[in-house]
Every structure is written in C-alpha cells, then in structure tokens.
Design a protein around this motif. Structure first.
Motif, PDB file in Angstrom:
ATOM      1  N   LEU A  45      16.906  -4.091 -14.137  1.00 36.30           N
ATOM      2  CA  LEU A  45      15.347  -3.845 -13.142  1.00 36.30           C
ATOM      3  C   LEU A  45      15.860  -2.821 -12.034  1.00 36.30           C
ATOM      4  CD1 LEU A  45      13.857  -7.273 -13.148  1.00 36.30           C
ATOM      5  CD2 LEU A  45      12.788  -4.830 -14.963  1.00 36.30           C
ATOM      6  N   PHE A  46      16.907  -3.445 -11.358  1.00 41.01           N
ATOM      7  CA  PHE A  46      16.970  -2.510 -10.089  1.00 41.01           C
ATOM      8  C   PHE A  46      17.121  -0.737 -10.308  1.00 41.01           C
ATOM      9  CE2 PHE A  46      20.396  -0.071  -7.243  1.00 41.01           C
ATOM     10  CZ  PHE A  46      20.187  -0.276  -6.201  1.00 41.01           C
ATOM     11  N   SER A  47      17.981  -0.631 -11.597  1.00 42.31           N
ATOM     12  CA  SER A  47      17.882   0.845 -12.112  1.00 42.31           C
ATOM     13  C   SER A  47      16.814   1.628 -12.693  1.00 42.31           C
ATOM     14  CB  SER A  47      19.191   0.510 -13.270  1.00 42.31           C
ATOM     15  OG  SER A  47      20.402   0.406 -11.867  1.00 42.31           O
ATOM     16  N   PHE A  48      16.542   1.121 -13.512  1.00 45.03           N
ATOM     17  CA  PHE A  48      14.964   1.429 -14.114  1.00 45.03           C
ATOM     18  C   PHE A  48      13.879   2.149 -13.059  1.00 45.03           C
ATOM     19  CE2 PHE A  48      11.280   1.427 -16.836  1.00 45.03           C
ATOM     20  CZ  PHE A  48      11.867   1.991 -18.069  1.00 45.03           C
ATOM     21  N   ARG A  49      14.070   3.184 -12.531  1.00 44.55           N
ATOM     22  CA  ARG A  49      13.243   3.919 -11.232  1.00 44.55           C
ATOM     23  C   ARG A  49      12.857   5.193 -12.118  1.00 44.55           C
ATOM     24  NH1 ARG A  49      13.523   1.992  -6.009  1.00 44.55           N
ATOM     25  NH2 ARG A  49      13.085   3.934  -5.536  1.00 44.55           N
ATOM     26  N   ALA A  77      17.817  -9.279  -2.187  1.00 48.16           N
ATOM     27  CA  ALA A  77      16.742  -9.224  -1.982  1.00 48.16           C
ATOM     28  C   ALA A  77      16.302  -8.248  -1.276  1.00 48.16           C
ATOM     29  CB  ALA A  77      16.407 -10.859  -1.500  1.00 48.16           C
ATOM     30  N   LEU A  78      17.229  -7.761   0.163  1.00 45.01           N
ATOM     31  CA  LEU A  78      16.433  -6.740   1.118  1.00 45.01           C
ATOM     32  C   LEU A  78      17.040  -5.362   0.646  1.00 45.01           C
ATOM     33  CD1 LEU A  78      15.734  -6.773   3.758  1.00 45.01           C
ATOM     34  CD2 LEU A  78      17.816  -6.030   4.840  1.00 45.01           C
ATOM     35  N   SER A  79      17.661  -5.281  -0.332  1.00 43.77           N
ATOM     36  CA  SER A  79      17.493  -4.150  -0.952  1.00 43.77           C
ATOM     37  C   SER A  79      16.719  -3.704  -1.996  1.00 43.77           C
ATOM     38  CB  SER A  79      18.758  -4.007  -1.466  1.00 43.77           C
ATOM     39  OG  SER A  79      19.289  -2.784  -2.740  1.00 43.77           O
ATOM     40  N   SER A  80      15.703  -5.218  -2.691  1.00 42.92           N
ATOM     41  CA  SER A  80      15.414  -4.419  -3.519  1.00 42.92           C
ATOM     42  C   SER A  80      13.356  -4.676  -2.738  1.00 42.92           C
ATOM     43  CB  SER A  80      14.899  -5.827  -4.211  1.00 42.92           C
ATOM     44  OG  SER A  80      15.527  -5.905  -5.656  1.00 42.92           O
ATOM     45  N   LEU A  81      13.729  -4.962  -1.427  1.00 36.81           N
ATOM     46  CA  LEU A  81      12.354  -4.719  -0.948  1.00 36.81           C
ATOM     47  C   LEU A  81      12.874  -3.570  -0.162  1.00 36.81           C
ATOM     48  CD1 LEU A  81       9.990  -6.072   0.658  1.00 36.81           C
ATOM     49  CD2 LEU A  81      12.091  -6.712   2.903  1.00 36.81           C
ATOM     50  N   PHE A  82      13.944  -2.922  -0.080  1.00 39.71           N
ATOM     51  CA  PHE A  82      13.669  -1.010   0.664  1.00 39.71           C
ATOM     52  C   PHE A  82      12.708  -0.125  -0.859  1.00 39.71           C
ATOM     53  CE2 PHE A  82      16.539  -1.943   4.506  1.00 39.71           C
ATOM     54  CZ  PHE A  82      15.346  -2.585   5.088  1.00 39.71           C
ATOM     55  N   GLY A  83      13.580  -1.147  -1.443  1.00 35.06           N
ATOM     56  CA  GLY A  83      13.176   0.303  -3.068  1.00 35.06           C
ATOM     57  C   GLY A  83      11.674   0.069  -2.607  1.00 35.06           C
ATOM     58  N   ILE A  84      11.180  -0.645  -2.726  1.00 35.77           N
ATOM     59  CA  ILE A  84       9.492  -1.414  -3.482  1.00 35.77           C
ATOM     60  C   ILE A  84       8.753  -0.721  -2.013  1.00 35.77           C
ATOM     61  CG2 ILE A  84       8.079  -2.415  -3.038  1.00 35.77           C
ATOM     62  CD1 ILE A  84       9.660  -5.045  -3.764  1.00 35.77           C
ATOM     63  N   VAL A  85       9.428  -0.682  -0.751  1.00 33.08           N
ATOM     64  CA  VAL A  85       8.666   0.248   0.051  1.00 33.08           C
ATOM     65  C   VAL A  85       9.237   1.107   0.312  1.00 33.08           C
ATOM     66  CG1 VAL A  85       9.507   1.123   2.399  1.00 33.08           C
ATOM     67  CG2 VAL A  85       9.057  -1.417   1.625  1.00 33.08           C
ATOM     68  N   SER A  86      10.553   2.050  -0.482  1.00 33.41           N
ATOM     69  CA  SER A  86      10.219   3.815  -0.155  1.00 33.41           C
ATOM     70  C   SER A  86       9.770   3.886  -1.991  1.00 33.41           C
ATOM     71  CB  SER A  86      12.177   3.530  -1.392  1.00 33.41           C
ATOM     72  OG  SER A  86      12.290   4.952  -1.545  1.00 33.41           O
ATOM     73  N   ALA A  87       9.272   2.986  -2.789  1.00 32.31           N
ATOM     74  CA  ALA A  87       8.370   4.139  -3.457  1.00 32.31           C
ATOM     75  C   ALA A  87       6.857   4.139  -3.273  1.00 32.31           C
ATOM     76  CB  ALA A  87       8.294   3.478  -5.316  1.00 32.31           C
ATOM     77  N   TYR A 112       5.140   6.003  -9.256  1.00 34.47           N
ATOM     78  CA  TYR A 112       5.266   5.492  -8.621  1.00 34.47           C
ATOM     79  C   TYR A 112       5.132   3.771  -8.116  1.00 34.47           C
ATOM     80  CZ  TYR A 112       8.753   9.351  -6.491  1.00 34.47           C
ATOM     81  OH  TYR A 112       9.148  10.182  -6.149  1.00 34.47           O
ATOM     82  N   LEU A 113       4.220   3.737  -8.797  1.00 33.78           N
ATOM     83  CA  LEU A 113       4.046   2.210  -8.890  1.00 33.78           C
ATOM     84  C   LEU A 113       4.781   1.702  -9.646  1.00 33.78           C
ATOM     85  CD1 LEU A 113      -0.394   1.975  -8.727  1.00 33.78           C
ATOM     86  CD2 LEU A 113       1.350   2.052  -6.505  1.00 33.78           C
ATOM     87  N   LEU A 114       4.987   1.713 -10.593  1.00 36.67           N
ATOM     88  CA  LEU A 114       5.793   1.314 -11.322  1.00 36.67           C
ATOM     89  C   LEU A 114       7.213   1.300 -11.643  1.00 36.67           C
ATOM     90  CD1 LEU A 114       6.211   0.536 -14.558  1.00 36.67           C
ATOM     91  CD2 LEU A 114       6.529   2.509 -16.053  1.00 36.67           C
ATOM     92  N   THR A 115       7.667   2.311 -10.965  1.00 39.43           N
ATOM     93  CA  THR A 115       8.690   2.133  -9.836  1.00 39.43           C
ATOM     94  C   THR A 115       8.686   0.633  -8.798  1.00 39.43           C
ATOM     95  OG1 THR A 115       9.743   4.843 -10.322  1.00 39.43           O
ATOM     96  CG2 THR A 115      10.583   3.255  -8.301  1.00 39.43           C
ATOM     97  N   ALA A 116       8.163   1.022  -8.092  1.00 46.16           N
ATOM     98  CA  ALA A 116       7.936   0.263  -7.483  1.00 46.16           C
ATOM     99  C   ALA A 116       8.254  -1.322  -7.989  1.00 46.16           C
ATOM    100  CB  ALA A 116       6.738  -0.260  -6.228  1.00 46.16           C
ATOM    101  N   ALA A 117       7.087  -1.683  -9.125  1.00 47.94           N
ATOM    102  CA  ALA A 117       7.154  -2.729 -10.122  1.00 47.94           C
ATOM    103  C   ALA A 117       7.696  -3.636 -10.357  1.00 47.94           C
ATOM    104  CB  ALA A 117       6.045  -2.841 -11.128  1.00 47.94           C
ATOM    105  N   CYS A 118       8.768  -1.994 -10.978  1.00 50.33           N
ATOM    106  CA  CYS A 118      10.552  -2.275 -11.028  1.00 50.33           C
ATOM    107  C   CYS A 118      10.902  -2.423 -10.865  1.00 50.33           C
ATOM    108  CB  CYS A 118      11.122  -1.298 -12.074  1.00 50.33           C
ATOM    109  SG  CYS A 118       9.829  -1.252 -13.410  1.00 50.33           S
TER     110      CYS A 118
END
Length: 169
Positions: free
Chosen positions: A16-20, A72-82, A163-169
């Motif tokens: 999921l992390f790589s699916f952007r 978990a923080l990495s994922s949070l930053f990914g969501i914030v980024s998207a 970008y919403l889909l990217t944030a969701a993943c």
C-alpha cells in the motif's frame, strides 16, 4: 510476537505504501494546473533537498521512537503530502507537499528493513532475512509498477480524486 503475522502486515504495508497512483503523472497534473516547468523543477528540488537533509535524522528517529511508530509517522506524512497536494492552490502548497513526501520516504527508508531483521532475529530466523527482504522489495516494485501503469486511470480520474486515492492507500 507472531512472526507470520508481523511479516504479513509488513507486506501489506509495503504494498500500500508503494501504491501511489498520482505519482506517475504528478508532473502532468501540475502542468495542467498552470504551473510552469521551472516551478515543477523547483518543487522536485525541494523534495531532494528535504530528503538529503533528513535521511540520517530520520534513521535516528526510528531508533528512538521505534520502528512501527516511525512507519506509522511515515504513512501519516504520506497522507499529509497527498492531501496537501490535492488541496494546494499555489506553488508553495506544492512545495510543502513535496517536503512531506520526502519525509515520508525518509522515515520509511531503512525502517522496514530494520523491522524485518529485528523481527526475524527475535524469532531466531535472521538467516532468512535476505529472502524476506527480497519478497518485500518485490512487492514494493510490483505495487509501484502497477500504480504507474494506472497513471492513465489517474489522469482520467483527475487531479483531486487521484490524490485522494493516493492518500487512502
């Protein structure tokens, strides 16, 4: 600790992390929104400068906070980024998004591998690290490739939904 469960969730996280989905067409999205090629280049530069400055501190943070919290923080930053990219109205919003994306990658870089090794070592199976890490990297590459192949779908969806889909993943 249940090693099978731990490795299973690491594989799910990694996939999921790589699916952007928006990452394959982010330049096209920015150009279609009226940003110049120079601005896109500067935003890419922001990404690389932040990545360069925070690579070592992010590894230290993983050692201090723990591997799972860092992921978990990495994922949070990914969501914030998207989300910041989806909601950005100007160039500085794009730069902030790129900075958060760099931090996302920095926090994940090495942390997954360390967690995999630590988990295997705790179970007395550190000899299988290379095989397990190869599976993780393979899943990551397959996911990233699939998301790039779906770049056309992202373009059809449009900037905000992609970008919403990217944030969701």
């Amino acid at each position: 600790m249940n090693l099978k469960r731990q490795l299973f969730f690491l594989h799910i996280y990694n996939f999921l992390f790589s699916f952007r989905i928006a990452d394959g067409v982010w330049v096209v999205f920015l150009l279609s929104r009226g940003f110049s090629l120079a601005q896109v280049g500067i935003a890419e530069g922001v990404f690389h400068i932040v990545s360069f400055l925070f690579e070592v501190p992010s590894g230290m943070l993983a050692d201090l906070m723990g591997r799972k919290r860092t992921l978990a923080l990495s994922s949070l930053f990914g969501i914030v980024s998207a989300l910041s990219m989806a909601l950005s109205q100007g160039f500085w919003g794009v730069c902030v998004s790129m900075a958060f994306q760099a931090l996302m990658y920095n926090l994940c870089s090495g942390t997954q591998e360390a967690l995999t090794y630590d988990s295997l070592k705790a179970a007395g199976k550190e000899g299988s690290y290379l095989r397990q890490n190869a599976w993780l990297m393979g899943a990551s590459q397959a996911s990233a490739s699939l998301s790039r192949l779906l770049g056309g779908v992202a373009a059809l969806l449009g900037f905000f939904p992609a970008y919403l889909l990217t944030a969701a993943c």
